[in-house]
Structure formats: C-alpha cells, structure tokens
Design a protein around this motif. Structure first.
Motif, PDB file in Angstrom:
ATOM      1  N   GLY A 228      65.017  19.089  26.914  1.00 48.38           N
ATOM      2  CA  GLY A 228      65.690  20.391  27.062  1.00 48.38           C
ATOM      3  C   GLY A 228      65.080  21.196  28.195  1.00 48.38           C
ATOM      4  N   ILE A 229      63.751  21.169  28.254  1.00 45.11           N
ATOM      5  CA  ILE A 229      63.076  21.935  29.311  1.00 45.11           C
ATOM      6  C   ILE A 229      63.475  21.406  30.683  1.00 45.11           C
ATOM      7  CG2 ILE A 229      60.814  22.432  30.328  1.00 45.11           C
ATOM      8  CD1 ILE A 229      59.678  22.471  27.470  1.00 45.11           C
ATOM      9  N   VAL A 230      63.498  20.072  30.795  1.00 41.53           N
ATOM     10  CA  VAL A 230      63.845  19.501  32.111  1.00 41.53           C
ATOM     11  C   VAL A 230      65.304  19.795  32.468  1.00 41.53           C
ATOM     12  CG1 VAL A 230      64.092  17.371  33.423  1.00 41.53           C
ATOM     13  CG2 VAL A 230      62.087  17.735  31.991  1.00 41.53           C
ATOM     14  N   ILE A 231      66.202  19.633  31.503  1.00 41.06           N
ATOM     15  CA  ILE A 231      67.616  19.906  31.801  1.00 41.06           C
ATOM     16  C   ILE A 231      67.800  21.368  32.181  1.00 41.06           C
ATOM     17  CG2 ILE A 231      69.931  20.007  30.797  1.00 41.06           C
ATOM     18  CD1 ILE A 231      69.154  17.515  29.164  1.00 41.06           C
ATOM     19  N   GLY A 232      67.191  22.258  31.410  1.00 43.65           N
ATOM     20  CA  GLY A 232      67.274  23.690  31.734  1.00 43.65           C
ATOM     21  C   GLY A 232      66.704  23.967  33.113  1.00 43.65           C
ATOM     22  N   SER A 233      65.573  23.319  33.435  1.00 35.53           N
ATOM     23  CA  SER A 233      64.953  23.536  34.739  1.00 35.53           C
ATOM     24  C   SER A 233      65.873  23.076  35.866  1.00 35.53           C
ATOM     25  CB  SER A 233      63.631  22.771  34.833  1.00 35.53           C
ATOM     26  OG  SER A 233      62.779  23.196  33.798  1.00 35.53           O
ATOM     27  N   ILE A 234      66.536  21.922  35.654  1.00 39.07           N
ATOM     28  CA  ILE A 234      67.455  21.437  36.684  1.00 39.07           C
ATOM     29  C   ILE A 234      68.581  22.450  36.896  1.00 39.07           C
ATOM     30  CG2 ILE A 234      69.161  19.638  37.230  1.00 39.07           C
ATOM     31  CD1 ILE A 234      67.302  17.632  35.872  1.00 39.07           C
ATOM     32  N   PHE A 235      69.139  22.953  35.792  1.00 36.11           N
ATOM     33  CA  PHE A 235      70.184  23.988  35.913  1.00 36.11           C
ATOM     34  C   PHE A 235      69.685  25.144  36.756  1.00 36.11           C
ATOM     35  CE2 PHE A 235      72.429  22.874  31.692  1.00 36.11           C
ATOM     36  CZ  PHE A 235      73.379  22.149  32.369  1.00 36.11           C
ATOM     37  N   VAL A 236      68.566  25.729  36.326  1.00 32.64           N
ATOM     38  CA  VAL A 236      68.082  26.954  36.962  1.00 32.64           C
ATOM     39  C   VAL A 236      67.727  26.705  38.434  1.00 32.64           C
ATOM     40  CG1 VAL A 236      66.221  28.665  36.973  1.00 32.64           C
ATOM     41  CG2 VAL A 236      67.315  28.026  34.825  1.00 32.64           C
ATOM     42  N   ILE A 237      67.015  25.610  38.680  1.00 32.62           N
ATOM     43  CA  ILE A 237      66.568  25.356  40.056  1.00 32.62           C
ATOM     44  C   ILE A 237      67.753  25.116  40.993  1.00 32.62           C
ATOM     45  CG2 ILE A 237      65.331  23.707  41.532  1.00 32.62           C
ATOM     46  CD1 ILE A 237      63.301  23.483  39.167  1.00 32.62           C
ATOM     47  N   VAL A 279      73.606  20.034  53.847  1.00 33.55           N
ATOM     48  CA  VAL A 279      72.920  18.759  53.659  1.00 33.55           C
ATOM     49  C   VAL A 279      71.410  18.989  53.509  1.00 33.55           C
ATOM     50  CG1 VAL A 279      72.327  16.551  54.753  1.00 33.55           C
ATOM     51  CG2 VAL A 279      74.680  17.404  54.837  1.00 33.55           C
ATOM     52  N   ILE A 280      70.874  19.888  54.335  1.00 31.75           N
ATOM     53  CA  ILE A 280      69.439  20.196  54.248  1.00 31.75           C
ATOM     54  C   ILE A 280      69.101  20.783  52.875  1.00 31.75           C
ATOM     55  CG2 ILE A 280      67.580  21.631  55.195  1.00 31.75           C
ATOM     56  CD1 ILE A 280      69.153  21.511  57.897  1.00 31.75           C
ATOM     57  N   LEU A 281      69.940  21.731  52.443  1.00 32.42           N
ATOM     58  CA  LEU A 281      69.711  22.367  51.138  1.00 32.42           C
ATOM     59  C   LEU A 281      69.760  21.325  50.024  1.00 32.42           C
ATOM     60  CD1 LEU A 281      69.427  24.805  49.263  1.00 32.42           C
ATOM     61  CD2 LEU A 281      71.882  25.134  49.407  1.00 32.42           C
ATOM     62  N   LEU A 282      70.753  20.441  50.103  1.00 30.40           N
ATOM     63  CA  LEU A 282      70.899  19.410  49.084  1.00 30.40           C
ATOM     64  C   LEU A 282      69.663  18.513  49.046  1.00 30.40           C
ATOM     65  CD1 LEU A 282      73.030  18.258  47.085  1.00 30.40           C
ATOM     66  CD2 LEU A 282      73.539  16.572  48.829  1.00 30.40           C
ATOM     67  N   THR A 283      69.178  18.140  50.232  1.00 29.13           N
ATOM     68  CA  THR A 283      67.997  17.276  50.309  1.00 29.13           C
ATOM     69  C   THR A 283      66.792  17.946  49.656  1.00 29.13           C
ATOM     70  OG1 THR A 283      68.898  16.609  52.440  1.00 29.13           O
ATOM     71  CG2 THR A 283      66.682  15.842  51.909  1.00 29.13           C
ATOM     72  N   VAL A 284      66.567  19.206  50.019  1.00 31.48           N
ATOM     73  CA  VAL A 284      65.416  19.920  49.458  1.00 31.48           C
ATOM     74  C   VAL A 284      65.535  20.014  47.943  1.00 31.48           C
ATOM     75  CG1 VAL A 284      64.219  22.138  49.385  1.00 31.48           C
ATOM     76  CG2 VAL A 284      64.995  21.225  51.574  1.00 31.48           C
ATOM     77  N   THR A 285      66.731  20.376  47.466  1.00 22.37           N
ATOM     78  CA  THR A 285      66.923  20.514  46.027  1.00 22.37           C
ATOM     79  C   THR A 285      66.707  19.173  45.322  1.00 22.37           C
ATOM     80  OG1 THR A 285      68.573  22.176  46.560  1.00 22.37           O
ATOM     81  CG2 THR A 285      68.487  21.450  44.290  1.00 22.37           C
ATOM     82  N   MET A 287      64.853  16.776  46.274  1.00 23.13           N
ATOM     83  CA  MET A 287      63.429  16.466  46.278  1.00 23.13           C
ATOM     84  C   MET A 287      62.718  17.175  45.129  1.00 23.13           C
ATOM     85  SD  MET A 287      62.784  16.258  50.358  1.00 23.13           S
ATOM     86  CE  MET A 287      61.315  17.202  50.361  1.00 23.13           C
ATOM     87  N   ILE A 288      63.079  18.432  44.915  1.00 18.58           N
ATOM     88  CA  ILE A 288      62.462  19.174  43.804  1.00 18.58           C
ATOM     89  C   ILE A 288      62.811  18.512  42.469  1.00 18.58           C
ATOM     90  CG2 ILE A 288      62.347  21.396  42.624  1.00 18.58           C
ATOM     91  CD1 ILE A 288      62.956  22.736  45.273  1.00 18.58           C
ATOM     92  N   ILE A 289      64.094  18.157  42.318  1.00 13.97           N
ATOM     93  CA  ILE A 289      64.527  17.517  41.071  1.00 13.97           C
ATOM     94  C   ILE A 289      63.804  16.181  40.888  1.00 13.97           C
ATOM     95  CG2 ILE A 289      66.521  16.601  39.806  1.00 13.97           C
ATOM     96  CD1 ILE A 289      66.726  19.590  40.219  1.00 13.97           C
ATOM     97  N   ALA A 290      63.676  15.421  41.975  1.00 12.40           N
ATOM     98  CA  ALA A 290      62.986  14.133  41.889  1.00 12.40           C
ATOM     99  C   ALA A 290      61.549  14.340  41.425  1.00 12.40           C
ATOM    100  CB  ALA A 290      63.019  13.430  43.243  1.00 12.40           C
ATOM    101  N   GLY A 291      60.910  15.391  41.938  1.00 11.37           N
ATOM    102  CA  GLY A 291      59.558  15.716  41.513  1.00 11.37           C
ATOM    103  C   GLY A 291      59.500  15.979  40.017  1.00 11.37           C
ATOM    104  N   LEU A 292      60.504  16.713  39.533  1.00  5.30           N
ATOM    105  CA  LEU A 292      60.570  17.032  38.107  1.00  5.30           C
ATOM    106  C   LEU A 292      60.740  15.761  37.277  1.00  5.30           C
ATOM    107  CD1 LEU A 292      62.859  20.131  37.514  1.00  5.30           C
ATOM    108  CD2 LEU A 292      60.517  19.817  36.790  1.00  5.30           C
TER     109      LEU A 292
END
Lengths: 302, 418
Positions: A228-237, A279-285, A287-292
């Motif tokens: 739940g925490i990860v799914i919520g984090s993905i939403f918010v981020i 595309v840049i924004l998508l890549t950065v986002t 990357m953050i999700i992949a980290g999570l």
C-alpha cells in the motif's frame, strides 16, 4: 467429442500461455492508448519546428535547447536542472508529509474505527478536497492565507506577529500545503486497503508474545502495509512530478516545475520541444519509481 | 483540351450554384444559419449572440478557449470553427500556417469607415501613433487571395477585420499607495516590494517588462515588440533581479486572478486589463487604470474566417462581420470600456452623454451604466486616462510575437526558475 477437443487444446497450451491469452485484451488497450501515444511523443520529440508547425525532419533541437548552457554554467545549475531540483524537492517534501498523514489516517481507519459504516463514511470525507475546482481553491486560499487573511489576522490579534506573514501564500509553503491537502487521499486509500488485509490474529499474536505497540507497528504492521505504501507513493510521486497547475496557482506562477516548462512550450506551439521535455520528465519519474521498486518488490508482495 | 474540359465543368458548377441561389428561400427554411465562433470568453457575450440572432437570423455557437488554446486549436483543428476571434499579434503564426482565408475588403460595408488606427496607424485627427510590436497595419493586408505574405501597402485581401481594441496600462490601488504614480518604472520600485504583479503570458509580460526597463532609463529599444537576443537577455536580467529581490507577489494569467489579487490587497500595482479594473471597483474597492507618461501597450482583436468556410457559410460569415460593425455591438463594446473599430456606427447607437464620457473624456452628465444596465460610475466622474485621443494617441507599442519568440520563451522559463 467437443470436450475431448478442449482437453487436447488445454494439453497443448501450457498454463502460462493461457494466462497470457487472458491478459491479451488488457494488453491491447495498453498498447493502443498508452504505448502508441508514448511512442508518438518520443518520435515528435526528435522533430524540428517553426513558429506554427512541426516539421517531420530529424532534429535534436528540443533536447539541446532544453539543456542549453548546462555545461557552461557549472557549477551553477542551468534552467532545466534548477527546475528539476525544485520539482524533486517539492515532490520529496509532499511525499514525506502525505506518507506520514496517509499512514496515520489509514491506521486510524483500519484499527481504531470498528464499524464498517463509519470506515466508509470517514473515507468518503477524505475526498472533500476534490469537490471544488482548482480556480475556486486558489481563490479560497487568499482570504485564508493572504496578507489580510484569516491566519494573519489571528496571528496579529493574538500578538504572535506584528506584521502580516508574507510566506503563507504564493510560496513553497503554500504549494506544499495545497499538494498535501489534495493528494493525501491517494496515500490513504492504498495503505488502508493493505491494512485491512492484515490478519488480525497476527497483531494479537504479537501482543501475546509481549511486543509493545511500537514494536507491533514496526515489525508487523509497517512491513505488511508495504504494498500500500509503495502504491500510494507511486501515485503521489507521479502526480506531483507532473503537476503544474497547483504549483502555478499556489506559487503565484513564480515557482518553476517540470510540468510548467512543458505547458509554456505547448502554448508557444513548440510541440517537439514540449514532447522532448515530456520524455525527460517521464524518464526522471520512471527512475524514481524504479528506485522505489528496488526498495520493495511490489510484485512479490502483492 | 484538358483546360477546356475543366472550364466547362466549372461552368456547369457555376450554373448549379446559380440554381441554388434561385432556390434560396426553400434552402433557408431547411438549413438554419449557424456559425461556430472560436474565441476567448472575454468577447463571447450572450447579449451579442442573442442580438445577432434577432437581427440576422444567424445563430452563433461559441467555442471557448484561453488565448493560447485558441491559437493551438486553429493550427491543429482548423475545421472545428467558422469564425475566429483573435488578436493581430497571433496572425504572425496563423497566416503562415495557411489555416485562415483572406477576406474581401469590398464585401465589408463599413471597411472604409474603420478607424485609421488600423489602416494607417494614425488617429482620426491625423496624429501618428506608436507602431512598435505587431501593430495591426503591419499585418492587416495580404499580397493576394491565396498569399501567406503580409502586404505593406493596402490591398483588398484582409487578414482580420478589427472589432475591438484598447490601450492597457498598470492598475493601482490609490488608497494603499497614497501618492501619484506617473511612470512604468514604479512597477519595480522597491517601495512596492512583494506587492507588484505582472502578466504570465510571456509575449505580453515581456512587453510590460520592456516598458519598465525603458522607463527606468536603463535601455532604449529599437522595437520593444521585436527584440534582439541581447535585448531579451537584458530585459529578463532586470526582471530576474526584481524577482529574486521579492518584488513580485504573483504572476497572473486569468482575468479573475488579477481581480482577486488587486481586490484583496495582495498587490497594489500590476499589469491589468480595463474591465478587470472596473470589476475591482464594482466590489467597492478603489482601483485606477493609471495613465503613465511612457504611454500604453495596446492590443486589438477582430474576426478571421477559417479556410474551411465556403459557400453559404462564407456568406453568413460576411453577414455576421457586417452586422458586428453596424453599430449595436460597437456601442456595447464601448460601454465596456473597450473601443469599437467603426466609431461612426457605434456613436449612432449611444446616447450623447455616454459618448462624451467614454470617448471624449468629459465628466459624466448622468450616471454611467454598463451594457448590462448595472451602475458603473456616478454622474460627474471622468474616465481614467481621458479621451480616445489621449489614450489611443499615447500608445507606445502593440502586443507582439517576436522573430526571436523561441528564444524568448526559453528565457521566460529561465526567469520562472530563477
């Protein structure tokens, strides 16, 4: 006869193949409404453009313009890096606060509210921030946080401050306040959902084994709420990284955001440049999700 | 042989068209006259569409979008509208795109009565006015019916028939500033730190910034509406310094945002539009559309017709434009504090005291009412900035799209990020 045929079909297809077939319709929807547009965005991002149209000729201009001066200005940050630093900062603060609030509220709803009726009613109350439009919300914050607003009047009346506090509105503070106010809900729902699936016997067992409330929380509830925490984090981020309306409205349009750059480019009809920034924004986002994902393997946990 | 066949076919088509015209009454009954009108909310009043329907039988269907989205829509969905309400400065993008068609000046009844502000860049009295930026007369004519090139000299092929225009300046809160304001330089005066605002539409915001830079004496532009790269750099540097020092409370984009900032006292000096000032005043809050010695930044809008409008649609479009210039709508716009393109017909539709107040800068002989009948000013009041001659005569520059627009947009993003 037919049954026999079916049996042979089933024998011929492995279990994996059947699940793949079942996933096919959804895969089609994704391919058509998600992958295809995304591919188009990537293609367009490498086109050239003029004042009024896109020119389908290969050009890296959308990207090179975006990173203009980034090497020359070092160690000072260039526009795009500054913008991303600001966006990531706002995103991190919002994420931390929504997680804290979301977890607390979900915990309260899941473990302290006993009746199902009240759980549903209280969850619905969390959707209230979505009942008004962005413009109305922005206008509503002025009498609250403005120079002559309620908060400032209160602070001055009680003698805490003697002059109006200016940073309450059109500042990073007000942006984060509005983002948290809006998006805590996206944290509450998945965490609440995870918590409701926790076997109550496990908690009782923890208590019976002599664990304190804090220990139960740390070693039982938090690990089991992780999906739940990860799914919520993905939403918010993902929402906050791409947000430009709330940042614009609450920041008095003076705070840069990655989404804002795309908006300005779109409004100037510079579609390939806008696509390159997307595309840049998508890549950065991603990357953050992949980290999570690295922290929590969500597929394993579900 | 081939050409002959084509001409024969054209002739046949012509005969068919004549037949259609002869059968007109029956067709009128069958097909309602509908025009899709794309524009911003500011000009899309119900009163105007109702009156138009009553007078001409043309039903106006409004398609509403923001300034930027209107342009985007013309480029990407040119068949989604018939008549386009847009500003002259956007023509620098729209005309080369080939999405709108030239209008025939001879079919516009009042064309020769359109104020010389548009056709010659001068007032009816002959006084020349400022032409920096995308001034209407630079983009009013095309070289030919199918041309996408602007003509410097008058031709019969017109890009955009003007309807409404105004001279913009800074709005101020006299009750909070408590001293006379006479220069654009005051926008960056540290006295108003944290209480100033500008418009967040880059192409217009940078013009206001240029007015300020010139007023402070830091630089004199050859053309504020068409800056060179170093000029853009300089302008943005001045603005960035001010932003970093905390001069601006907010940048606004929406009409209502500007009203709220001013009415709540969040800002005391900011770029503003005339009807927004009126709206603040109607809430009982003192607000002045302050004339400044360096002059006004002007804008003008009107009607274009989509390339997709042909046949009867095109005829209705001409009928609609002709109706719009025939006076009722002009008077309506004048009463909102704008100016109408054909002054003579608007004057015929206004009372003498109204004309004296709005256009001649004279004290109101009786209470001044808005187009909706609501009270705007009590008897005795005079208009901010005075007469038409005083206001339009002091125009310094026009809203513009620069040649270096792409660079300017990037610099604007840098400014926001600073």
């Amino acid at each position: 006869m037919t049954r026999l045929k079916l049996n042979t079909v089933q024998q011929r297809l492995s279990a994996g193949a059947i699940s793949r077939l079942q996933a096919l319709p959804m895969a089609f929807v994704f391919a058509f409404f998600f992958i295809l547009p995304l591919v188009l965005v990537v293609i367009v991002s490498f086109w050239d453009y003029n004042e009024y149209e896109m020119i389908p000729a290969f050009s890296g201009r959308g990207y090179t313009d975006t990173f203009e001066g980034c090497a020359a200005q070092l160690p000072e940050l260039c526009t795009i890096l500054k913008t991303y630093a600001k966006t990531v900062k706002l995103c991190a603060v919002t994420w931390a606060l929504t997680l804290l609030i979301g977890f607390t509220v979900a915990y309260f709803l899941a473990f302290h509210v006993k009746s199902r009726m009240w759980q549903i009613t209280l969850s619905l109350l969390c959707t209230i921030p979505f009942l008004t439009s962005n413009v109305i919300r922005m206008i509503a914050w002025i009498p609250m946080l403005g120079r002559n607003g309620l908060v400032n009047q209160g602070l001055q009346a009680t003698g805490i401050t003697h002059a109006p506090v200016e940073w309450l509105l059109f500042s990073e503070f007000s942006v984060v306040l509005a983002l948290v106010h809006l998006f805590s809900f996206f944290m509450i729902v998945p965490i609440f959902n995870s918590m409701m699936r926790i076997e109550r016997a496990l908690i009782e067992a923890a208590y019976d084994s002599g664990a304190t409330g804090w220990q139960t929380l740390r070693h039982v509830i938090i690990p089991l709420s992780k999906p739940g925490i990860v799914i919520g984090s993905i939403f918010v981020i993902t929402i906050v990284m791409g947000d430009f309306i709330t940042v614009g409205v609450m920041g008095g349009q003076q705070i840069a955001s990655a989404g804002k750059i795309i908006e300005v480019r779109l409004n100037a009809l510079q579609f390939p440049a806008a696509a390159a920034n997307a595309v840049i924004l998508l890549t950065v986002t991603l990357m953050i999700i992949a980290g999570l994902q690295r922290l929590v393997d969500i597929r394993k946990e579900l | 042989m081939r050409t002959m066949m084509i001409s024969r076919r054209t002739m046949l088509a012509g005969t068919a068209a004549t037949a259609t015209v002869l059968a007109a009454p029956a067709i009128h009954a069958a097909e309602p006259k509908v025009l899709r009108y794309l524009g911003t909310a500011v000009n899309e009043g119900d009163d105007i569409s109702k009156k138009c329907l009553a007078d001409t039988g043309i039903k106006i269907e409004y398609v509403t979008a923001t300034t930027d989205d209107v342009t985007k829509r013309v480029i990407t969905q040119p068949n989604s509208f018939d008549v386009l309400d847009t500003e002259y400065f956007s023509l620098k993008k729209l005309i080369p795109s080939g999405k709108i068609q030239a209008l025939d000046a001879r079919k516009i009844k009042e064309f020769n009565n359109i104020t010389p502000v548009f056709t010659k860049g001068e007032l009816p009295s002959g006084k020349k006015i400022g032409g920096q930026g995308t001034a209407p007369w630079k983009v009013l004519y095309l070289e030919g019916a199918k041309s996408t090139k602007f003509s410097a000299t008058p031709t019969e092929f017109v890009t955009l028939i003007p309807t409404v225009y105004n001279a913009d300046t800074l709005g101020i809160r006299p009750d909070l500033i408590k001293r006379p304001i006479t220069s654009w330089a005051e926008l960056l005066n540290p006295e108003f730190k944290g209480k100033a605002a500008i418009l967040n539409i880059p192409s217009i915001g940078i013009m206001d910034a240029a007015m300020v830079v010139e007023a402070t004496g830091r630089y004199k532009y050859a053309d504020k509406g068409n800056m060179t790269k170093p000029e853009i750099d300089l302008t943005m540097k001045v603005m960035t310094e001010a932003k970093k020092a905390g001069q601006f409370r907010a940048f606004w984009k929406d009409f209502n945002e500007s009203v709220n900032l001013m009415a709540s006292g969040e800002t005391v000096i900011q770029s503003m539009w005339s009807p927004a000032v009126t709206k603040v005043r109607s809430q009982g809050v003192p607000c002045v559309f302050q004339p400044l010695k360096e002059g006004y930044r002007s804008w003008a809008s009107g009607f274009c017709v989509s390339k997709g409008a042909t046949g009867a649609k095109l005829d209705w479009a001409y009928e609609f434009v002709n109706w719009f210039l025939s006076g009722w709508a002009g008077a309506y716009l004048n009463r909102q504090g704008y100016y109408s393109a054909v002054l003579s017909t608007a004057k015929a539709n206004m009372a003498a005291y109204e004309w004296a107040y709005w256009m001649e800068g004279k004290p109101a002989a009786q209470d001044i009412k808005g187009p909706d009948g609501g009270l705007l000013e009590k008897a005795g009041a005079t208009r901010d900035g005075g007469s038409y001659e005083d206001r339009m005569g002091n125009v310094a520059c026009w809203n513009a799209v620069m040649d270096e627009n792409d660079y300017m947009v990037r610099k604007w993003n840098e400014f926001i990020a600073a």
